[in-house]
Design an enzyme around this catalytic site. Sequence first.
Site, mmCIF file in Angstrom:
data_model
loop_
_atom_site.group_PDB
_atom_site.id
_atom_site.type_symbol
_atom_site.label_atom_id
_atom_site.label_comp_id
_atom_site.label_asym_id
_atom_site.label_seq_id
_atom_site.Cartn_x
_atom_site.Cartn_y
_atom_site.Cartn_z
ATOM 1 N N HIS A 25 0.849 -1.180 -0.031
ATOM 2 C CA HIS A 25 -0.086 -0.002 0.003
ATOM 3 C C HIS A 25 0.770 1.227 -0.095
ATOM 4 C CE1 HIS A 25 -3.968 1.728 1.583
ATOM 5 N NE2 HIS A 25 -3.250 2.674 0.958
ATOM 6 N N HIS A 27 1.515 4.714 -2.429
ATOM 7 C CA HIS A 27 1.054 5.452 -3.713
ATOM 8 C C HIS A 27 2.482 6.132 -4.171
ATOM 9 C CE1 HIS A 27 -3.281 5.252 -2.910
ATOM 10 N NE2 HIS A 27 -2.829 5.051 -1.696
ATOM 11 N N HIS A 213 -9.428 0.344 -1.966
ATOM 12 C CA HIS A 213 -9.471 0.978 -0.420
ATOM 13 C C HIS A 213 -10.776 1.023 0.026
ATOM 14 C CE1 HIS A 213 -5.382 2.715 -1.592
ATOM 15 N NE2 HIS A 213 -5.623 3.721 -0.622
ATOM 16 N N GLU A 216 -11.780 2.875 5.446
ATOM 17 C CA GLU A 216 -10.638 3.749 5.892
ATOM 18 C C GLU A 216 -11.332 4.875 6.579
ATOM 19 O OE1 GLU A 216 -8.624 5.873 2.830
ATOM 20 O OE2 GLU A 216 -7.034 6.689 3.870
ATOM 21 N N ASP A 294 1.729 4.105 2.675
ATOM 22 C CA ASP A 294 0.675 4.836 2.136
ATOM 23 C C ASP A 294 1.196 6.033 1.336
ATOM 24 O OD1 ASP A 294 -1.820 5.418 1.223
ATOM 25 O OD2 ASP A 294 -2.634 5.955 3.261
ATOM 26 N N ASP A 295 1.534 6.954 1.979
ATOM 27 C CA ASP A 295 1.929 8.430 1.090
ATOM 28 C C ASP A 295 3.191 8.895 1.994
ATOM 29 O OD1 ASP A 295 -0.365 8.581 -0.837
ATOM 30 O OD2 ASP A 295 -1.555 8.462 1.062
HETATM 31 N N1 ADE Z 1 -4.702 8.178 -2.305
HETATM 32 C C1 ADE Z 1 -3.591 8.495 -1.774
HETATM 33 N N2 ADE Z 1 -3.672 8.129 -0.225
HETATM 34 C C2 ADE Z 1 -4.808 7.725 -0.063
HETATM 35 C C3 ADE Z 1 -5.713 7.121 0.912
HETATM 36 N N3 ADE Z 1 -4.978 7.013 2.141
HETATM 37 N N4 ADE Z 1 -6.996 7.158 0.981
HETATM 38 C C4 ADE Z 1 -7.493 7.015 -0.139
HETATM 39 N N5 ADE Z 1 -6.908 7.668 -1.393
HETATM 40 C C5 ADE Z 1 -5.559 7.835 -1.199
HETATM 41 ZN ZN ZN Z 2 -3.716 4.602 -0.089
#
Ligand code: ADE
Ligand code: ZN
Length: 354
Positions: A25, A27, A213, A216, A294-295
């Site tokens: 996970h 991006h 996803h 969340e 994630d990011d």
């Molecule tokens: N795009 C990038 N990170 C995300 C996340 N945590 N949830 C949904 N979309 C995303």
């Molecule tokens: Zn994500």
Amino acid sequence: MSYPNHGCSDEMKSFLLDLPKCEHHLHLEGTLGPELLFPLAKRNNISFPDDFPKTEEELADTYEKFEGLDGFLKYYYISMAVLITEQDFFDLAWTYFTRVHKEGLVHAEVFFDPQGHTDRGVHIDVVVSGFKKACIKAENELGISTKLIMCLLRHMPVSHCEETIQDSKKHFENGTIQGLGLDSSEANFPPELFIECYKTVSGFHPDVKLTAHAGEESGAINVVTALDKLNVTRIDHGINSVEDPELMKRLSDEKVMLTICPVSNWKIQLVKDISELPFQKLLDADVPFSINSDDPAYFRNYILDTFILVQKSFGWDMKTWVKISKNSIRGSWMEPERMKLLEDKVDQIYAKYN
Ligand code: ADE
Ligand code: ZN
């Protein structure tokens, strides 16, 4: 919140560094940090909206905390504007791979959001080609196995998702893109909107993998719908699955892995503190999960720091990390021989410390 060091001795940190780690996970656009954003903006002559932070420091301050998922996504989509050429996409992904290689990452199943680029006039082939070149280099030079997963932006019109799917068809057919995901704002865009999209993509190649996803910022119902109606075999985030005992049993019985992103959940304020996340419930119910970043450029934690923060919050023993690591390997979309090799590596690392 600062985290005390309990449960994370120097020996434990070294063990966590040595463990072979997988990300499911991540991006790629979420690795676009201030240090790359401003140089790329200059290289491509891109300017930001007036209220956008002007310096690396201002941007880093903004990234300390986000107002919910949409609060984060606002910066995520604006920042993407600096990515124009194949070289930009390559540089972004290659910078990520070289960094996490030093943190013990051995397998990466990475997301990208073509609609964030095609919507600005960048052709999907440019995006795929830049990312794929970085994946191949990571495999050849760093020994990181990779998979590329295309995500649909759920806040975009379904017709735009369908166009993107047609534009991506050849990349699925030739095996360049190996999976489909669904991301962006969850609250108003439930999985059932994308049933046809998932059906179409699953017809592109017999080995195509499906994830989404779900659970969340919205409830467990989205996890159930993603499993039932989109036929996904994995769930991204899925933390709200714990609301539904029947679903928990199903995830355990069917070995559906949740790709959990603890620092992301904390930084967008879905939880006040990482220790609130339901890891213990998942372990007790035998629901497999992996731990992901994630990011990481936005949440300021790459994979090793994420593992360390989780350890500081939960104080697990090494056996628990072995279980999590093996579940993470088994939930990967990698070839069985590589799975076996990495599981053996986990045992060797455990033996080194015990
Ligand atoms: N795009 C990038 N990170 C995300 C996340 N945590 N949830 C949904 N979309 C995303
Ligand atoms: Zn994500």
